[in-house]
Each structure stands twice: as structure tokens, then as C-alpha cells.
Write a protein that holds these residues in place. Sequence first.
Motif, PDB file in Angstrom:
ATOM      1  N   ILE A  99     -12.284   4.434  -0.483  1.00  0.00           N
ATOM      2  CA  ILE A  99     -10.976   3.977  -0.950  1.00  0.00           C
ATOM      3  C   ILE A  99      -9.941   4.119   0.169  1.00  0.00           C
ATOM      4  CG2 ILE A  99      -9.127   4.379  -2.634  1.00  0.00           C
ATOM      5  CD1 ILE A  99     -11.808   3.328  -3.819  1.00  0.00           C
ATOM      6  N   ILE A 100      -9.218   3.025   0.406  1.00  0.00           N
ATOM      7  CA  ILE A 100      -8.087   3.032   1.347  1.00  0.00           C
ATOM      8  C   ILE A 100      -6.893   2.439   0.612  1.00  0.00           C
ATOM      9  CG2 ILE A 100      -7.166   2.194   3.550  1.00  0.00           C
ATOM     10  CD1 ILE A 100     -10.042   1.972   4.555  1.00  0.00           C
ATOM     11  N   ARG A 101      -5.827   3.199   0.535  1.00  0.00           N
ATOM     12  CA  ARG A 101      -4.609   2.725  -0.136  1.00  0.00           C
ATOM     13  C   ARG A 101      -3.767   1.905   0.841  1.00  0.00           C
ATOM     14  NH1 ARG A 101      -4.510   4.960  -4.829  1.00  0.00           N
ATOM     15  NH2 ARG A 101      -5.513   6.961  -5.197  1.00  0.00           N
ATOM     16  N   PRO A 102      -3.359   0.706   0.442  1.00  0.00           N
ATOM     17  CA  PRO A 102      -2.525  -0.105   1.337  1.00  0.00           C
ATOM     18  C   PRO A 102      -1.200   0.575   1.681  1.00  0.00           C
ATOM     19  CG  PRO A 102      -3.409  -1.461  -0.430  1.00  0.00           C
ATOM     20  CD  PRO A 102      -3.735  -0.040  -0.768  1.00  0.00           C
ATOM     21  N   LYS A 103      -0.608   1.249   0.705  1.00  0.00           N
ATOM     22  CA  LYS A 103       0.676   1.917   0.936  1.00  0.00           C
ATOM     23  C   LYS A 103       0.428   3.312   1.500  1.00  0.00           C
ATOM     24  CE  LYS A 103       5.006   3.114  -1.260  1.00  0.00           C
ATOM     25  NZ  LYS A 103       5.776   3.173  -2.491  1.00  0.00           N
ATOM     26  N   GLY A 104       1.003   3.597   2.640  1.00  0.00           N
ATOM     27  CA  GLY A 104       0.869   4.912   3.257  1.00  0.00           C
ATOM     28  C   GLY A 104      -0.256   5.006   4.271  1.00  0.00           C
ATOM     29  N   SER A 105      -1.161   4.043   4.278  1.00  0.00           N
ATOM     30  CA  SER A 105      -2.244   4.044   5.262  1.00  0.00           C
ATOM     31  C   SER A 105      -1.773   3.364   6.534  1.00  0.00           C
ATOM     32  CB  SER A 105      -3.470   3.319   4.708  1.00  0.00           C
ATOM     33  OG  SER A 105      -3.936   3.974   3.558  1.00  0.00           O
ATOM     34  N   LYS A 137      -9.215  -8.016   1.357  1.00  0.00           N
ATOM     35  CA  LYS A 137     -10.601  -7.543   1.317  1.00  0.00           C
ATOM     36  C   LYS A 137     -10.744  -6.337   0.387  1.00  0.00           C
ATOM     37  CE  LYS A 137     -11.796  -8.826   6.043  1.00  0.00           C
ATOM     38  NZ  LYS A 137     -12.101  -8.311   7.376  1.00  0.00           N
ATOM     39  N   TYR A 138     -11.656  -6.465  -0.570  1.00  0.00           N
ATOM     40  CA  TYR A 138     -12.060  -5.375  -1.443  1.00  0.00           C
ATOM     41  C   TYR A 138     -10.912  -4.788  -2.247  1.00  0.00           C
ATOM     42  CZ  TYR A 138     -15.360  -5.966   2.308  1.00  0.00           C
ATOM     43  OH  TYR A 138     -16.176  -6.524   3.249  1.00  0.00           O
ATOM     44  N   LEU A 139      -9.812  -5.550  -2.429  1.00  0.00           N
ATOM     45  CA  LEU A 139      -8.643  -5.070  -3.152  1.00  0.00           C
ATOM     46  C   LEU A 139      -8.921  -5.088  -4.654  1.00  0.00           C
ATOM     47  CD1 LEU A 139      -5.981  -4.067  -2.031  1.00  0.00           C
ATOM     48  CD2 LEU A 139      -5.015  -6.328  -2.411  1.00  0.00           C
ATOM     49  N   THR A 140      -8.684  -3.951  -5.312  1.00  0.00           N
ATOM     50  CA  THR A 140      -8.944  -3.828  -6.748  1.00  0.00           C
ATOM     51  C   THR A 140      -8.053  -2.753  -7.350  1.00  0.00           C
ATOM     52  OG1 THR A 140     -10.621  -3.420  -8.447  1.00  0.00           O
ATOM     53  CG2 THR A 140     -10.823  -2.179  -6.397  1.00  0.00           C
ATOM     54  N   ASP A 141      -7.852  -2.835  -8.658  1.00  0.00           N
ATOM     55  CA  ASP A 141      -7.213  -1.736  -9.392  1.00  0.00           C
ATOM     56  C   ASP A 141      -8.210  -1.095 -10.354  1.00  0.00           C
ATOM     57  OD1 ASP A 141      -7.396  -3.533 -11.495  1.00  0.00           O
ATOM     58  OD2 ASP A 141      -5.234  -3.741 -11.770  1.00  0.00           O
ATOM     59  N   PHE A 142      -9.476  -1.480 -10.259  1.00  0.00           N
ATOM     60  CA  PHE A 142     -10.549  -0.954 -11.106  1.00  0.00           C
ATOM     61  C   PHE A 142     -10.223  -1.106 -12.594  1.00  0.00           C
ATOM     62  CE2 PHE A 142     -11.019   1.556  -7.169  1.00  0.00           C
ATOM     63  CZ  PHE A 142     -12.327   1.227  -6.847  1.00  0.00           C
ATOM     64  N   GLY A 143      -9.357  -2.057 -12.928  1.00  0.00           N
ATOM     65  CA  GLY A 143      -8.964  -2.239 -14.325  1.00  0.00           C
ATOM     66  C   GLY A 143      -7.920  -1.252 -14.798  1.00  0.00           C
ATOM     67  N   LEU A 144      -7.386  -0.453 -13.894  1.00  0.00           N
ATOM     68  CA  LEU A 144      -6.354   0.533 -14.227  1.00  0.00           C
ATOM     69  C   LEU A 144      -4.999  -0.043 -13.828  1.00  0.00           C
ATOM     70  CD1 LEU A 144      -8.213   3.641 -12.777  1.00  0.00           C
ATOM     71  CD2 LEU A 144      -8.103   2.939 -15.174  1.00  0.00           C
ATOM     72  N   VAL A 153     -14.023  -0.226  -0.266  1.00  0.00           N
ATOM     73  CA  VAL A 153     -15.009  -0.730   0.689  1.00  0.00           C
ATOM     74  C   VAL A 153     -16.406  -0.281   0.251  1.00  0.00           C
ATOM     75  CG1 VAL A 153     -15.701  -0.814   3.118  1.00  0.00           C
ATOM     76  CG2 VAL A 153     -13.264  -0.558   2.516  1.00  0.00           C
ATOM     77  N   PRO A 154     -17.330  -1.233   0.021  1.00  0.00           N
ATOM     78  CA  PRO A 154     -18.688  -0.884  -0.414  1.00  0.00           C
ATOM     79  C   PRO A 154     -19.428  -0.046   0.634  1.00  0.00           C
ATOM     80  CG  PRO A 154     -18.268  -3.241  -0.685  1.00  0.00           C
ATOM     81  CD  PRO A 154     -17.119  -2.678   0.101  1.00  0.00           C
ATOM     82  N   LEU A 155     -20.298   0.823   0.147  1.00  0.00           N
ATOM     83  CA  LEU A 155     -21.045   1.727   1.032  1.00  0.00           C
ATOM     84  C   LEU A 155     -21.861   0.983   2.083  1.00  0.00           C
ATOM     85  CD1 LEU A 155     -22.360   4.455  -1.450  1.00  0.00           C
ATOM     86  CD2 LEU A 155     -20.254   4.435  -0.095  1.00  0.00           C
TER      87      LEU A 155
END
Length: 170
Positions: A99-105, A137-144, A153-155
Amino acid sequence: MNQIIELNNYDMMAASQTGLLRVFESLRLNQSWGHNYTGSVNDQIAKSISGAMAELAICRYLKTDFNFHVNHGSNPDVIFHDVHLQIRSQLPKKNNSLIIRPKGSKPGEIYILLIDKAPIFEIKGFVNSTYVLGTEKYLTDFGLTARPKVHSVPLNLLSPIELLKNGTWN
């Protein structure tokens, strides 16, 4: 190839103390975890201890110093040969991802994922944040929907940690 690091009792105790200090310092300063996080203090303690132990495991693997930092914001968790490392830990689950957060990274930082099976930590690999930040790329909220989107990012796309250790990743 995944690398396995086993922490000894002293390592786990020292990292646990660091994790506890992080939580209690946040409570003392009335700081929230941000990103609409609603977990309990017990959950924060568990995640902080896991994170500190993962940082120490990476330091053991890379043969570099663990600095026992407390609440220093988005600064790197570990610095290895002038490379800024952000360490992520997760408990084993069906679909772990980095997991990489766009904000703060920050671009140009190396994000490393470890799976916490304390006292054993499994290093899954790393990615340079520049690869995903500023993209979809790989941006999601996992339904939350109450939580902001993150890059998941997938393993199978992570670079082997040996490349970082050997200095051949760049």
C-alpha cells in the motif's frame, strides 16, 4: 525470492517499546492517525508494534542501524546508503499487497512490504514510489468509501529485496 528474518526476543521487545511509544506520544499530542482511521487504541498498538518490528527486521536484513524514531511524520522509516525506505507490514491474508498512499508519499522513495508472522518476518519485495504516484495504477479504496484511495501494488510486481541489498536496483 522472499527473504525470511527471524527476530530474537530482545529485538521484539525493543521494537515493541518503540511501537508503544509511538502510540502514546500520538495520544499525548492528541494526534489522529489520519486517513479517516477509526481503529481502537488496541488496534493502533498492535499495528505500531508490527510496523516497528518490520522496520527492525529490514534493518537486520540490510545490516544497517535501526534508529528507534518516534512520530516523525512522513520521514523515511529507514535510510540505507542514502536511499529513503518506507516500511509496510501486514498480517498474512488472502490478498496482501503493498500500500502506498498518494497523499503524504514522496516520489523516489522505496516502499518495502513485510508479512508479519512474528517473530518471523517475510520480506515480499519493494517498489519505487515514482512508479505509481501521480498515476491511476492500482488505485483503490477497497470498497471503503470513507477512506481515501491508495495504490495497492500486487505482490507479483514487487522487485526482489536482494536487488536493494546488492545495490543493483537503480
